[in-house]
Design a protein around this motif. Structure first.
Motif, PDB file in Angstrom:
ATOM      1  N   ASP A 227       0.682   5.641   1.079  1.00  0.00           N
ATOM      2  CA  ASP A 227       0.105   6.458   2.150  1.00  0.00           C
ATOM      3  C   ASP A 227      -1.376   6.745   1.923  1.00  0.00           C
ATOM      4  O   ASP A 227      -2.172   6.710   2.870  1.00  0.00           O
TER       5      ASP A 227
ATOM      6  N   SER B 102      -7.738   2.889   6.718  1.00  0.00           N
ATOM      7  CA  SER B 102      -7.930   3.186   8.140  1.00  0.00           C
ATOM      8  C   SER B 102      -9.223   3.934   8.381  1.00  0.00           C
ATOM      9  O   SER B 102      -9.976   3.620   9.315  1.00  0.00           O
TER      10      SER B 102
ATOM     11  N   GLU C  20      -3.367   3.647   2.712  1.00  0.00           N
ATOM     12  CA  GLU C  20      -3.342   3.438   4.167  1.00  0.00           C
ATOM     13  C   GLU C  20      -4.368   4.326   4.858  1.00  0.00           C
ATOM     14  O   GLU C  20      -5.116   3.875   5.721  1.00  0.00           O
ATOM     15  N   ARG C  21      -4.396   5.602   4.481  1.00  0.00           N
ATOM     16  CA  ARG C  21      -5.357   6.537   5.075  1.00  0.00           C
ATOM     17  C   ARG C  21      -6.789   6.118   4.764  1.00  0.00           C
ATOM     18  O   ARG C  21      -7.662   6.125   5.635  1.00  0.00           O
TER      19      ARG C  21
ATOM     20  N   THR D 150       0.830  -1.193   0.000  1.00  0.00           N
ATOM     21  CA  THR D 150       0.000   0.000   0.000  1.00  0.00           C
ATOM     22  C   THR D 150       0.870   1.250   0.000  1.00  0.00           C
ATOM     23  O   THR D 150       2.052   1.194   0.329  1.00  0.00           O
TER      24      THR D 150
ATOM     25  N   ARG E 295      -9.306  -3.602   8.542  1.00  0.00           N
ATOM     26  CA  ARG E 295      -8.835  -3.178   7.220  1.00  0.00           C
ATOM     27  C   ARG E 295      -8.900  -4.359   6.251  1.00  0.00           C
ATOM     28  O   ARG E 295      -9.221  -4.189   5.086  1.00  0.00           O
TER      29      ARG E 295
END
Length: 66
Positions: A7, A14, A10-11, A5, A24
């Motif tokens: 950033d 989440s 990931e955001r 992944t 997730r």
């Protein structure tokens, strides 16, 4: 399986997991299954459209000329 992944992903993962109160992993699982189901649906719609166009194409063409 390993999922690489960045950033942004990931955001997003989440945020979705927190908003839905799930993991997730579950977010990714649902996304893949939804995409799979949608791709099958698109194929069925395209096939149905093709058959209907063959059956009713002449009528549709006449209606278009009206």
């Amino acid at each position: 399986m390993t999922l690489r992944t960045d950033d942004e992903l990931e955001r997003a993962l989440s945020a979705l997991a927190e908003a839905e109160g799930t993991s997730r992993q579950e977010i990714v699982r649902r996304a893949v299954l939804e995409r799979y189901e949608r791709s099958g649906h698109v194929a069925r719609v395209e096939e149905s459209s093709r058959r209907l166009a063959e059956k009713w194409g002449d009528v549709l063409h006449r209606l278009g000329d009206a």
